[in-house]
Design an enzyme around this catalytic site. Structure first.
Site, mmCIF file in Angstrom:
data_model
loop_
_atom_site.group_PDB
_atom_site.id
_atom_site.type_symbol
_atom_site.label_atom_id
_atom_site.label_comp_id
_atom_site.label_asym_id
_atom_site.label_seq_id
_atom_site.Cartn_x
_atom_site.Cartn_y
_atom_site.Cartn_z
ATOM 1 N N TYR A 146 19.130 -35.723 2.125
ATOM 2 C CA TYR A 146 18.720 -35.063 0.873
ATOM 3 C C TYR A 146 18.603 -36.038 -0.286
ATOM 4 O O TYR A 146 18.501 -35.610 -1.435
ATOM 5 C CB TYR A 146 19.760 -34.017 0.433
ATOM 6 C CG TYR A 146 20.308 -33.085 1.463
ATOM 7 C CD1 TYR A 146 19.480 -32.180 2.130
ATOM 8 C CD2 TYR A 146 21.673 -33.065 1.741
ATOM 9 C CE1 TYR A 146 20.015 -31.293 3.038
ATOM 10 C CE2 TYR A 146 22.210 -32.165 2.648
ATOM 11 C CZ TYR A 146 21.373 -31.286 3.297
ATOM 12 O OH TYR A 146 21.915 -30.401 4.180
ATOM 13 N N ARG A 204 24.272 -37.014 4.187
ATOM 14 C CA ARG A 204 23.673 -36.399 2.995
ATOM 15 C C ARG A 204 22.762 -37.337 2.203
ATOM 16 O O ARG A 204 21.692 -36.921 1.780
ATOM 17 C CB ARG A 204 24.769 -35.796 2.095
ATOM 18 C CG ARG A 204 25.576 -34.695 2.794
ATOM 19 C CD ARG A 204 26.502 -33.954 1.845
ATOM 20 N NE ARG A 204 25.758 -33.205 0.872
ATOM 21 C CZ ARG A 204 25.542 -33.555 -0.373
ATOM 22 N NH1 ARG A 204 26.090 -34.667 -0.864
ATOM 23 N NH2 ARG A 204 24.807 -32.832 -1.169
ATOM 24 N N CYS A 231 20.253 -48.775 12.601
ATOM 25 C CA CYS A 231 18.906 -49.353 12.564
ATOM 26 C C CYS A 231 17.882 -48.366 12.009
ATOM 27 O O CYS A 231 17.026 -47.854 12.732
ATOM 28 C CB CYS A 231 18.500 -49.782 13.964
ATOM 29 S SG CYS A 231 19.776 -50.750 14.743
ATOM 30 N N GLU A 291 31.127 -16.312 0.303
ATOM 31 C CA GLU A 291 31.166 -17.257 1.434
ATOM 32 C C GLU A 291 31.084 -18.700 0.952
ATOM 33 O O GLU A 291 30.154 -19.425 1.284
ATOM 34 C CB GLU A 291 29.976 -16.984 2.363
ATOM 35 C CG GLU A 291 29.858 -15.569 2.867
ATOM 36 C CD GLU A 291 28.493 -15.279 3.526
ATOM 37 O OE1 GLU A 291 27.557 -16.095 3.396
ATOM 38 O OE2 GLU A 291 28.379 -14.228 4.167
ATOM 39 N N PRO A 292 32.041 -19.149 0.136
ATOM 40 C CA PRO A 292 31.954 -20.529 -0.344
ATOM 41 C C PRO A 292 32.271 -21.541 0.756
ATOM 42 O O PRO A 292 33.164 -21.320 1.578
ATOM 43 C CB PRO A 292 33.026 -20.588 -1.441
ATOM 44 C CG PRO A 292 34.008 -19.528 -1.088
ATOM 45 C CD PRO A 292 33.266 -18.465 -0.339
ATOM 46 N N GLY A 293 31.521 -22.614 0.785
ATOM 47 C CA GLY A 293 31.803 -23.704 1.723
ATOM 48 C C GLY A 293 32.117 -24.958 0.929
ATOM 49 O O GLY A 293 33.268 -25.347 0.733
ATOM 50 N N TYR A 348 30.076 -31.034 4.402
ATOM 51 C CA TYR A 348 28.851 -31.500 5.068
ATOM 52 C C TYR A 348 28.878 -33.010 5.293
ATOM 53 O O TYR A 348 27.847 -33.674 5.250
ATOM 54 C CB TYR A 348 27.605 -31.058 4.262
ATOM 55 C CG TYR A 348 27.582 -29.567 4.028
ATOM 56 C CD1 TYR A 348 27.302 -28.697 5.083
ATOM 57 C CD2 TYR A 348 27.889 -29.022 2.784
ATOM 58 C CE1 TYR A 348 27.320 -27.318 4.895
ATOM 59 C CE2 TYR A 348 27.918 -27.650 2.582
ATOM 60 C CZ TYR A 348 27.635 -26.802 3.642
ATOM 61 O OH TYR A 348 27.662 -25.444 3.453
HETATM 62 C C1 LIG Z 1 25.831 -22.577 4.337
HETATM 63 C C2 LIG Z 1 26.127 -21.168 4.021
HETATM 64 C C3 LIG Z 1 27.152 -20.844 3.142
HETATM 65 C C4 LIG Z 1 27.958 -21.877 2.391
HETATM 66 O O1 LIG Z 1 27.199 -22.555 1.450
HETATM 67 P P1 LIG Z 1 27.922 -23.538 0.412
HETATM 68 O O2 LIG Z 1 26.817 -24.046 -0.419
HETATM 69 O O3 LIG Z 1 28.582 -24.596 1.199
HETATM 70 O O4 LIG Z 1 28.891 -22.717 -0.365
HETATM 71 C C5 LIG Z 1 27.446 -19.506 2.956
HETATM 72 N N1 LIG Z 1 26.753 -18.540 3.590
HETATM 73 C C6 LIG Z 1 25.735 -18.820 4.434
HETATM 74 C C7 LIG Z 1 25.020 -17.714 5.101
HETATM 75 C C8 LIG Z 1 25.387 -20.139 4.675
HETATM 76 O O5 LIG Z 1 24.380 -20.410 5.497
#
Ligand SMILES: *Cc1c(COP(=O)(O)O)cnc(C)c1O
Length: 430
Positions: free
Chosen positions: A318, A314, A345, A275-277, A373
């Site tokens: 963070y 971000r 502000c 599940e890469p984002g 993000y």
């Molecule tokens: C946020 C998230 C991701 C993606 O994370 P990345 O760091 O963007 O790859 C994958 N799976 C789950 C369950 C998440 O909450």
């Protein structure tokens, strides 16, 4: 730092075959700019690394949920990892295949479960016993069987920022590793659930392979035990979290990451999901902003730009680092150390600290690696309309989200007619 697809050609920063100053002139600032070629290349790097193994890449929609980006990934064959009913609607609208959707998140509402059952998604990643019970109830109501994977917390230190670490036992995410087996056993008793998979996700912006390998090892151990107990698990979802280079990091490549996981999985026959984002979109986007004012005090130099924490949260959230580079670089400029800040502000409203730049008012800057993000975490704080989004495709640009207008921002708000008891007074707005 800059890098393909955003590179300098004779002092001018280009994205693919478009000079970024042209986009700023045509579309205005602040503006997110994405490269179609870079998005596609990032997806294909993961996909190719799997070779002939049965796999599904589920893009984590929350990293950047613009319909054009979802549509691009859907066309490339991607699946999707969603965390809300809203993200489900986006994926369906963008042409995503429901049979390639996994639904993650600790707090799924019954109406969101219903919508996902109606759509016929691939799997629910369930995070607690209560959620199992709720999902079974909702599935019974709509006379469906819900495909389920349990999200197990492998208790691995991802060694990333504490806000984005999710795989330690003190986090709110997942089912404690020790309880996983008994909950799997219990799940078999629900009539409207069908156990199909095993899932984990340990955190975000991981720049080393070791925590992934450790988590994968634990999950495989559990998988083998479940199989000997007669449970048929047909997919293993190893989550997202692969980091990107913001400045000094050197994260593993998609190929090395996938190879390491597949090496551990070996001959097992389960379909492998990831599940890469961030790793799919982060380096494919920049945020363009214009310097409004330069302000010099005896202690500090401020560059006040027209993007702010509401556009890119971000740094404020963070203390994250994004490289900030001039769109037109000057060889003869007067370099000073700047605090690059927005107009909001809040003292936390900064985009970069202590950056050595040669700046004049009106200059354009590119905030690099802003594809993940960035827009998806943006807000309207200070009643700031959200930035426009543009996708570059070769020498063409497409506006994939118009800049928000103030009218759109306030469209849902109403002023009541103040009929207080007995007074019947009406304050008309001026
Ligand atoms: C946020 C998230 C991701 C993606 O994370 P990345 O760091 O963007 O790859 C994958 N799976 C789950 C369950 C998440 O909450």
């Amino acid at each position: 730092m800059s890098g393909w697809p955003f590179d300098y050609r004779s002092n001018r920063l280009w994205g693919e075959s478009v000079p970024l100053d042209r986009i700023a002139e045509e579309i205005g600032t602040p503006c997110y700019v994405y490269s179609r070629a870079a998005l596609a290349a990032a997806y294909e790097a993961f996909d190719a690394a799997f070779g002939g193994r049965d796999h599904l890449i589920c893009y984590a929609v929350k990293a950047n949920s613009n319909l054009a980006i979802l549509n691009l990934f859907a066309r490339l064959g991607s699946g999707f990892d969603i965390v809300s009913g809203g993200e489900l609607q986006r994926v369906l609208k963008a042409g995503g295949d429901p049979q390639k959707i996994v639904f993650s998140g600790v707090g799924k509402r019954p109406d969101e479960m219903r919508a996902a059952l109606d759509a016929g998604i691939f799997c629910f990643n369930v995070e607690s016993r209560s959620e199992l019970e709720m999902l079974d109830r909702v599935a019974r109501e709509v006379k469906k069987t819900a495909p389920v994977s349990l999200r197990v917390n492998p208790d691995v230190d991802a060694k990333t920022h504490p806000y984005i670490s999710t795989g330690l036992k003190e986090n709110k995410f997942g089912i404690p590793f020790e309880e996983a087996e008994s909950l799997y056993a219990l799940s078999r008793q629900f009539e409207n659930l069908r156990i199909t998979g095993l899932d984990c996700h340990i955190g975000s912006q991981l720049t080393e392979l070791a925590p992934f390998a450790e988590a994968c090892g634990k999950m495989l151990e559990l998988l083998d035990r479940l199989q000997t107990q007669g449970l048929e698990i047909d997919h293993l979802d190893l989550g997202g979290g692969l980091g990107i280079r913001y400045s000094g990091e050197s994260p593993p490549s998609a190929r090395d990451y996938v190879n390491a996981l597949c090496g551990q999985i070996g001959q097992r026959k389960q379909r492998v999901l990831i599940e890469p984002g961030r790793a799919l979109v982060g380096n494919a986007g920049v945020l363009l902003t214009r310097v409004e004012y330069l302000k010099h005090s005896p202690h500090r130099n401020f560059a006040i730009v027209d993007a702010a924490m509401n556009d890119l949260m971000r740094p404020a959230l963070y203390d994250a680092h994004h490289e900030i580079v001039p769109v037109i670089s000057k060889n003869d400029g007067n370099v000073k150390t700047y605090q690059v800040v927005g107009p909001v502000c809040e003292t936390g409203d900064f985009l970069g600290h202590d950056r050595d730049l040669a700046l004049s008012e009106g200059d354009l800057l590119a905030i690099m690696s802003a594809g993940a993000y960035g827009m998806s975490m943006s807000s309207n704080y200070n009643t700031r309309p959200r930035a426009a989004e543009v996708m570059i495709d070769g020498d063409r640009i497409h506006v994939i989200r118009e800049r928000e207008s103030i009218d759109q921002l306030i469209a849902g708000e109403t002023i009541p007619s103040w009929r207080t008891a007995g007074l019947d007074c009406f304050l008309s707005p001026l």
